[in-house]
Motif scaffolding. Sequence first.
Motif, mmCIF file in Angstrom:
data_model
loop_
_atom_site.group_PDB
_atom_site.id
_atom_site.type_symbol
_atom_site.label_atom_id
_atom_site.label_comp_id
_atom_site.label_asym_id
_atom_site.label_seq_id
_atom_site.Cartn_x
_atom_site.Cartn_y
_atom_site.Cartn_z
ATOM 1 N N ARG A 1 -4.338 4.709 -4.930
ATOM 2 C CA ARG A 1 -4.406 4.537 -3.487
ATOM 3 C C ARG A 1 -5.715 5.132 -2.971
ATOM 4 O O ARG A 1 -6.303 6.005 -3.603
ATOM 5 N N SER B 1 -6.628 1.834 3.320
ATOM 6 C CA SER B 1 -5.559 2.739 2.877
ATOM 7 C C SER B 1 -4.292 2.605 3.690
ATOM 8 O O SER B 1 -3.196 2.867 3.185
ATOM 9 N N GLY B 2 -4.408 2.209 4.957
ATOM 10 C CA GLY B 2 -3.284 2.376 5.861
ATOM 11 C C GLY B 2 -3.218 3.819 6.318
ATOM 12 O O GLY B 2 -4.144 4.608 6.092
ATOM 13 N N GLY C 1 -0.175 4.722 3.079
ATOM 14 C CA GLY C 1 -0.084 3.291 3.328
ATOM 15 C C GLY C 1 0.787 2.884 4.480
ATOM 16 O O GLY C 1 1.238 1.733 4.531
ATOM 17 N N ASN D 1 -2.101 7.522 6.161
ATOM 18 C CA ASN D 1 -1.683 8.522 5.183
ATOM 19 C C ASN D 1 -1.366 9.840 5.873
ATOM 20 O O ASN D 1 -1.923 10.148 6.935
ATOM 21 N N ARG E 1 0.817 -1.218 0.000
ATOM 22 C CA ARG E 1 0.000 0.000 0.000
ATOM 23 C C ARG E 1 0.849 1.267 0.000
ATOM 24 O O ARG E 1 0.313 2.368 -0.101
ATOM 25 N N TYR E 2 2.167 1.119 0.082
ATOM 26 C CA TYR E 2 3.013 2.298 0.253
ATOM 27 C C TYR E 2 3.093 3.134 -1.023
ATOM 28 O O TYR E 2 3.178 2.619 -2.141
#
Length: 421
Positions: free
Chosen positions: A39, A212-213, A233, A215, A16-17
């Motif tokens: 993303r 998303s993780g 992410g 941000n 996700r990064y």
Amino acid sequence: MTALLLASVAQAGNPRYAGIVIDADSHEILYAENAEAPRYPASLTKMMTLYLLFEALEGRSLSLDQPLPVSRAAAAMPATKLYLQPGDRIPVETAIESLIVRSANDVAVVVAEALGGSERHFARMMTARAREMGMRDTTFRNASGLPDDAQVTTARDMAVLARRLMLDFPQYYPYFSLQRFTWRGKTYRGHNRLLADYPGADGLKTGFIRASGFNVATSAVRDGRRMLSVVMGGFTAASRDEHMADLLDRGFVRASLSDGAGWLARTAITDERLMPRRAAPMPPPTGGMLAARKADAPAPEAAARPAPEGGGVAPSRDEVVVAAAEADPLRSLIAEQASVAGGGWGVQVGAFRDPGDARRLADRAAARLAAELAEARVAVPLAEGAGVYRARLVDLREGQARSACRRLEAQGMDCMVVSSR
């Protein structure tokens, strides 16, 4: 630089990064990884909600003390929220503060309904404005950033939006440095720890949903130079913030390389979408937090140091490796006038204030590659706005350019792959 290379390696196992670092003064991209990969924006979405709200304030269709009505739909939004009730009213300025500090989802819908009639229509307005800004990979479906599979963006697009907030609304940008606000006798505190923990950080916004993780979009100023970065992410808020701090630190060091004389590795990769679209901002309104802060917090452009006119010093090998990494280049952020007779790719081996120096270095690179790249053409295009000439071999296909850079690096010459696509 080594730390940026290590940052790339450290994030390699995180699907996700995405990350990008931009020198806000020169608009040079100092670091980018997965910057154009789709993303989920999470609450970074609220930066666009605020952008449209600032437009309404600038156009005088709203005022800071104007109360906005709370509907049943807004009150029913899930946390994080202010727990507004149907029939409540919230002043525009409090709405701004709550969107930035509390990331209140109920307030996002209040703003959406006030400006668009419905959240669905407001999301279409958000998407349309994003397209006008050049955020071509962004689609909004709601005003808050709550989960929606069709609501997507990129780190690059979020950087464009953050920069436009600074450039288009310097009179409102100080709101993004708020860490707390009070309403109805209760004080709400934010969770953007970078504002307190990173020296020079003065905005912008965090965001999180499971998909998303973690941000964050952050801008910081050091020694008169402004840096803008987006990280998406993160595994945790703490690791995201640590990574952001490292990227900003290394970005400031990398940008300082342009202050000397001589070689510049990646000069003024300019994107018109990061430039202002207004000739001058409207005068700031009076009252509220903004009136109290405006004397103490200069607008970002007022504090920014003009881009240097001179050249820079040679970057380290690790910097060049990062710049010429095997990841796909940021096609939209490299604006060139390259010929496409043999292909829209090339290699850059340096940049100089003197065009003769640039041509001599490009000729040297061409001589080293003559056996395999007979069709390559030497070019020394002027970097508009930077006053330097870039030493390049152009008219290559992508594979040729990457192979050429590897060969030049093996012979001790710095190199970067560039594209006009």
